[in-house]
Write an enzyme that holds these catalytic residues in place. Structure first.
Site, PDB file in Angstrom:
ATOM      1  N   GLU A  78      -2.156   3.169  -5.840  1.00 10.23           N
ATOM      2  CA  GLU A  78      -1.899   2.424  -4.663  1.00 10.23           C
ATOM      3  C   GLU A  78      -0.869   2.146  -3.360  1.00 10.23           C
ATOM      4  O   GLU A  78      -0.460   1.337  -2.204  1.00 10.23           O
ATOM      5  CB  GLU A  78      -2.435   0.823  -5.042  1.00 10.23           C
ATOM      6  N   HIS A  97       2.181  -6.302  -4.125  1.00 12.09           N
ATOM      7  CA  HIS A  97       0.456  -5.821  -4.350  1.00 12.09           C
ATOM      8  C   HIS A  97       0.260  -6.383  -5.697  1.00 12.09           C
ATOM      9  O   HIS A  97       0.690  -6.412  -7.052  1.00 12.09           O
ATOM     10  CB  HIS A  97      -0.144  -3.974  -3.841  1.00 12.09           C
ATOM     11  N   HIS A  99      -2.905  -9.034  -7.772  1.00 11.01           N
ATOM     12  CA  HIS A  99      -4.775  -9.899  -7.410  1.00 11.01           C
ATOM     13  C   HIS A  99      -4.785 -11.139  -8.193  1.00 11.01           C
ATOM     14  O   HIS A  99      -5.685 -11.832  -8.748  1.00 11.01           O
ATOM     15  CB  HIS A  99      -5.629  -8.851  -8.461  1.00 11.01           C
ATOM     16  N   HIS A 160     -10.664  -7.539  -3.190  1.00 10.43           N
ATOM     17  CA  HIS A 160      -9.271  -6.760  -4.499  1.00 10.43           C
ATOM     18  C   HIS A 160      -8.343  -7.059  -5.106  1.00 10.43           C
ATOM     19  O   HIS A 160      -8.324  -7.923  -5.645  1.00 10.43           O
ATOM     20  CB  HIS A 160      -8.941  -5.019  -3.620  1.00 10.43           C
TER      21      HIS A 160
HETATM   22 ZN    ZN Z   1      -5.174  -3.540  -6.621  1.00 13.38          ZN
END
Ligand code: ZN
Length: 275
Positions: A78, A97, A99, A160
């Site tokens: 990622e 990043h 979630h 996502h």
């Molecule tokens: Zn992710």
């Protein structure tokens, strides 16, 4: 402020990872964190580790193309998304990043966090758009965030999670906190009947405040009144987006680029032709 040492940045990544996990913004091995070490190198979290239990020696060092230079472990796939941010935003020093569940809920429902409702969000973050869905780990992911990166410091990733960037590691991390906090408040407001938007006048005042916080305002954050509902104001740019950044809109599969005044003029023309 003196430039942090590599040892300090390693320790900061460990701490940011611990906070992301403790707050439930990541589960299991989700999420990734990176920071610029210098003009050519990035320090980043490795693939397949829980961000809540990292140690300083786990990190990898890559070049700006993502090729590993040092470290026993490999960088996350990622990371391509992070590389895209560093390529387009020389002002950005760190990328996070995760979630976070409420903000990711908005991303799953296809609802961007783009309403001018909270003063601190207007002044520090601006609006949070949703980048189109892309398969994680593929080249689709950096492509999907590409057009939003220049104008936004926080982006939701459809189905996502979320991506934030800042002038240092904690700056990028705090933007993730702000997005999740904003999402929680927006969810509650919608359950209670919906948000009342800030007026254009108030948003204009907040834009001036950005200046007194030392945050440069690159462009009007709310288009000029166009005869529509004066309360209908959406914050569009992040305070740190480069000057002259243009709005991007999809049209018939092709891409058109508009400045605020061009967009406002188009809307005014459309409204006039309906009268
Ligand atoms: Zn992710």
């Amino acid at each position: 402020m003196p430039t942090p040492t590599e040892a300090q940045l390693r320790a900061d990544i460990v701490e940011v990872g611990r906070r992301l996990y403790a707050r439930g913004y990541t589960a299991s091995n989700d999420g990734n964190i990176s920071v610029r070490l210098d003009g050519e190198r990035l320090l980043m979290t490795p693939t397949s580790v829980c961000k809540g239990f990292m140690s300083v020696e786990m990190m990898c060092i890559t070049d700006l193309d993502g090729t590993k230079i040092a470290g026993d472990r490999n960088p996350s796939s990622e990371m391509k998304m992070h590389l895209e941010v560093y390529r387009q935003r020389p002002d950005v020093k760190a990328v996070v990043h995760a979630h976070p569940p409420i903000a990711t809920g908005f991303a799953v429902a296809g609802i961007p966090l783009d309403r001018a409702v909270l003063a601190e969000v207007v002044t520090t973050l601006g609006s949070v758009p949703i980048a189109e869905y892309a398969t994680p780990s593929t080249a689709e992911l950096p492509a999907s965030v590409r057009k939003y990166v220049k104008a936004h410091d926080g982006i939701l990733l459809a189905n996502h999670g979320a991506l934030t960037m800042g002038p240092d590691l904690y700056g990028a991390y705090y933007k993730m906190e702000t997005i999740e906090h904003f999402a929680k408040i927006s969810l509650v407001a919608r359950m209670l009947g919906g948000e009342r938007l800030l007026s254009r006048e108030e948003v204009g005042r907040l834009e001036t405040l950005r200046g007194s916080y030392g945050i440069a305002s690159p462009a009007p954050i709310c288009p000029e009144p166009s005869g529509a509902d004066p309360l209908d104001c959406q914050v569009v740019l992040s305070p740190s987006a480069p000057a002259g950044q243009r709005l991007v809109r999809e049209s018939d599969g092709g891409e058109i680029r508009l400045t605020y005044s061009e967009l406002t003029a188009l809307i005014e023309d459309a409204v006039r032709s309906l009268k």
